[in-house]
Scaffold this motif. Sequence first.
Motif, PDB file in Angstrom:
ATOM      1  N   LYS A 142      46.245  14.719  15.929  1.00  0.00           N
ATOM      2  CA  LYS A 142      47.510  14.010  15.754  1.00  0.00           C
ATOM      3  C   LYS A 142      48.249  14.632  14.572  1.00  0.00           C
ATOM      4  CE  LYS A 142      46.154   9.881  17.968  1.00  0.00           C
ATOM      5  NZ  LYS A 142      46.912   9.587  19.111  1.00  0.00           N
ATOM      6  N   ALA A 143      49.550  14.418  14.497  1.00  0.00           N
ATOM      7  CA  ALA A 143      50.386  15.034  13.470  1.00  0.00           C
ATOM      8  C   ALA A 143      49.920  14.734  12.047  1.00  0.00           C
ATOM      9  CB  ALA A 143      51.839  14.619  13.662  1.00  0.00           C
ATOM     10  N   PRO A 144      49.542  13.478  11.714  1.00  0.00           N
ATOM     11  CA  PRO A 144      49.079  13.237  10.340  1.00  0.00           C
ATOM     12  C   PRO A 144      47.812  14.018   9.985  1.00  0.00           C
ATOM     13  CG  PRO A 144      49.646  11.166  11.382  1.00  0.00           C
ATOM     14  CD  PRO A 144      49.683  12.227  12.452  1.00  0.00           C
ATOM     15  N   ASN A 145      46.927  14.204  10.958  1.00  0.00           N
ATOM     16  CA  ASN A 145      45.726  14.992  10.698  1.00  0.00           C
ATOM     17  C   ASN A 145      46.071  16.458  10.476  1.00  0.00           C
ATOM     18  OD1 ASN A 145      44.147  12.728  10.959  1.00  0.00           O
ATOM     19  ND2 ASN A 145      43.614  13.133  13.081  1.00  0.00           N
ATOM     20  N   LEU A 146      47.022  16.981  11.238  1.00  0.00           N
ATOM     21  CA  LEU A 146      47.459  18.361  11.032  1.00  0.00           C
ATOM     22  C   LEU A 146      48.126  18.523   9.670  1.00  0.00           C
ATOM     23  CD1 LEU A 146      48.906  19.384  14.504  1.00  0.00           C
ATOM     24  CD2 LEU A 146      46.858  20.264  13.407  1.00  0.00           C
ATOM     25  N   ALA A 147      48.875  17.530   9.248  1.00  0.00           N
ATOM     26  CA  ALA A 147      49.559  17.608   7.955  1.00  0.00           C
ATOM     27  C   ALA A 147      48.561  17.644   6.804  1.00  0.00           C
ATOM     28  CB  ALA A 147      50.509  16.433   7.798  1.00  0.00           C
ATOM     29  N   ARG A 148      47.412  17.015   6.975  1.00  0.00           N
ATOM     30  CA  ARG A 148      46.390  17.005   5.920  1.00  0.00           C
ATOM     31  C   ARG A 148      45.506  18.246   5.938  1.00  0.00           C
ATOM     32  NH1 ARG A 148      46.220  11.327   7.195  1.00  0.00           N
ATOM     33  NH2 ARG A 148      44.642  11.737   8.763  1.00  0.00           N
ATOM     34  N   THR A 149      45.608  19.059   6.961  1.00  0.00           N
ATOM     35  CA  THR A 149      44.797  20.268   7.064  1.00  0.00           C
ATOM     36  C   THR A 149      45.290  21.292   6.043  1.00  0.00           C
ATOM     37  OG1 THR A 149      44.531  19.850   9.423  1.00  0.00           O
ATOM     38  CG2 THR A 149      44.015  22.056   8.658  1.00  0.00           C
ATOM     39  N   PRO A 150      44.375  21.967   5.341  1.00  0.00           N
ATOM     40  CA  PRO A 150      44.807  23.000   4.369  1.00  0.00           C
ATOM     41  C   PRO A 150      45.656  24.083   5.039  1.00  0.00           C
ATOM     42  CG  PRO A 150      42.440  22.607   4.217  1.00  0.00           C
ATOM     43  CD  PRO A 150      42.938  21.832   5.392  1.00  0.00           C
ATOM     44  N   GLU A 151      46.549  24.664   4.277  1.00  0.00           N
ATOM     45  CA  GLU A 151      47.583  25.560   4.816  1.00  0.00           C
ATOM     46  C   GLU A 151      47.082  26.731   5.652  1.00  0.00           C
ATOM     47  OE1 GLU A 151      50.630  27.294   6.237  1.00  0.00           O
ATOM     48  OE2 GLU A 151      50.685  25.299   5.388  1.00  0.00           O
ATOM     49  N   PRO A 152      46.170  27.559   5.231  1.00  0.00           N
ATOM     50  CA  PRO A 152      45.848  28.692   6.118  1.00  0.00           C
ATOM     51  C   PRO A 152      45.287  28.232   7.467  1.00  0.00           C
ATOM     52  CG  PRO A 152      44.878  29.006   3.949  1.00  0.00           C
ATOM     53  CD  PRO A 152      45.454  27.633   3.984  1.00  0.00           C
ATOM     54  N   LYS A 153      44.490  27.186   7.444  1.00  0.00           N
ATOM     55  CA  LYS A 153      43.904  26.690   8.691  1.00  0.00           C
ATOM     56  C   LYS A 153      44.967  26.036   9.572  1.00  0.00           C
ATOM     57  CE  LYS A 153      40.144  23.902  10.478  1.00  0.00           C
ATOM     58  NZ  LYS A 153      39.035  23.016  10.173  1.00  0.00           N
ATOM     59  N   ARG A 154      45.892  25.308   8.958  1.00  0.00           N
ATOM     60  CA  ARG A 154      46.953  24.648   9.722  1.00  0.00           C
ATOM     61  C   ARG A 154      47.815  25.685  10.435  1.00  0.00           C
ATOM     62  NH1 ARG A 154      49.664  20.954   6.120  1.00  0.00           N
ATOM     63  NH2 ARG A 154      50.569  22.795   5.175  1.00  0.00           N
ATOM     64  N   THR A 155      48.191  26.728   9.742  1.00  0.00           N
ATOM     65  CA  THR A 155      49.001  27.784  10.348  1.00  0.00           C
ATOM     66  C   THR A 155      48.255  28.453  11.492  1.00  0.00           C
ATOM     67  OG1 THR A 155      50.119  28.160   8.254  1.00  0.00           O
ATOM     68  CG2 THR A 155      50.256  29.923   9.890  1.00  0.00           C
ATOM     69  N   ALA A 156      46.973  28.701  11.305  1.00  0.00           N
ATOM     70  CA  ALA A 156      46.166  29.319  12.365  1.00  0.00           C
ATOM     71  C   ALA A 156      46.077  28.409  13.581  1.00  0.00           C
ATOM     72  CB  ALA A 156      44.775  29.639  11.843  1.00  0.00           C
ATOM     73  N   MET A 157      45.886  27.105  13.350  1.00  0.00           N
ATOM     74  CA  MET A 157      45.783  26.169  14.478  1.00  0.00           C
ATOM     75  C   MET A 157      47.097  26.082  15.242  1.00  0.00           C
ATOM     76  SD  MET A 157      43.245  23.109  13.114  1.00  0.00           S
ATOM     77  CE  MET A 157      44.426  21.907  13.479  1.00  0.00           C
ATOM     78  N   VAL A 158      48.207  25.978  14.525  1.00  0.00           N
ATOM     79  CA  VAL A 158      49.506  25.866  15.198  1.00  0.00           C
ATOM     80  C   VAL A 158      49.821  27.155  15.957  1.00  0.00           C
ATOM     81  CG1 VAL A 158      51.996  25.608  14.809  1.00  0.00           C
ATOM     82  CG2 VAL A 158      50.383  24.131  13.612  1.00  0.00           C
ATOM     83  N   THR A 159      49.509  28.290  15.377  1.00  0.00           N
ATOM     84  CA  THR A 159      49.729  29.567  16.065  1.00  0.00           C
ATOM     85  C   THR A 159      48.883  29.654  17.323  1.00  0.00           C
ATOM     86  OG1 THR A 159      50.230  30.635  13.970  1.00  0.00           O
ATOM     87  CG2 THR A 159      49.646  32.070  15.802  1.00  0.00           C
ATOM     88  N   ALA A 160      47.634  29.228  17.234  1.00  0.00           N
ATOM     89  CA  ALA A 160      46.749  29.256  18.399  1.00  0.00           C
ATOM     90  C   ALA A 160      47.256  28.324  19.491  1.00  0.00           C
ATOM     91  CB  ALA A 160      45.326  28.884  17.988  1.00  0.00           C
ATOM     92  N   VAL A 161      47.757  27.156  19.103  1.00  0.00           N
ATOM     93  CA  VAL A 161      48.295  26.210  20.084  1.00  0.00           C
ATOM     94  C   VAL A 161      49.505  26.809  20.790  1.00  0.00           C
ATOM     95  CG1 VAL A 161      49.512  24.005  20.327  1.00  0.00           C
ATOM     96  CG2 VAL A 161      47.414  24.120  18.998  1.00  0.00           C
ATOM     97  N   VAL A 162      50.403  27.406  20.030  1.00  0.00           N
ATOM     98  CA  VAL A 162      51.617  27.986  20.622  1.00  0.00           C
ATOM     99  C   VAL A 162      51.248  29.112  21.581  1.00  0.00           C
ATOM    100  CG1 VAL A 162      53.698  29.325  20.093  1.00  0.00           C
ATOM    101  CG2 VAL A 162      53.136  27.292  18.762  1.00  0.00           C
ATOM    102  N   ARG A 163      50.324  29.979  21.174  1.00  0.00           N
ATOM    103  CA  ARG A 163      49.929  31.087  22.055  1.00  0.00           C
ATOM    104  C   ARG A 163      49.236  30.571  23.309  1.00  0.00           C
ATOM    105  NH1 ARG A 163      49.947  36.554  20.656  1.00  0.00           N
ATOM    106  NH2 ARG A 163      47.963  36.703  21.703  1.00  0.00           N
TER     107      ARG A 163
END
Length: 57
Positions: free
Chosen positions: A21-42
């Motif tokens: 969920k969005a609040p859990n993603l917001a609490r994720t540390p930055e390098p991991k959050r960027t990697a997760m969002v990039t993986a989701v988009v791809r």
Amino acid sequence: MAEQMPTNRLAAPAKNGLGSKAPNLARTPEPKRTAMVTAVVRSLEAAAIDDALDLFE
């Protein structure tokens, strides 16, 4: 860098990102959050391309 990663290595972060969920993603540390969002988009991009090819087949 995401272009250099094999598709199967992107599956786990994409699955994790899609299930979060969005609040859990917001609490994720930055390098991991960027990697997760990039993986989701791809992952969603690949699914959309597959669906479009199936539609026009």
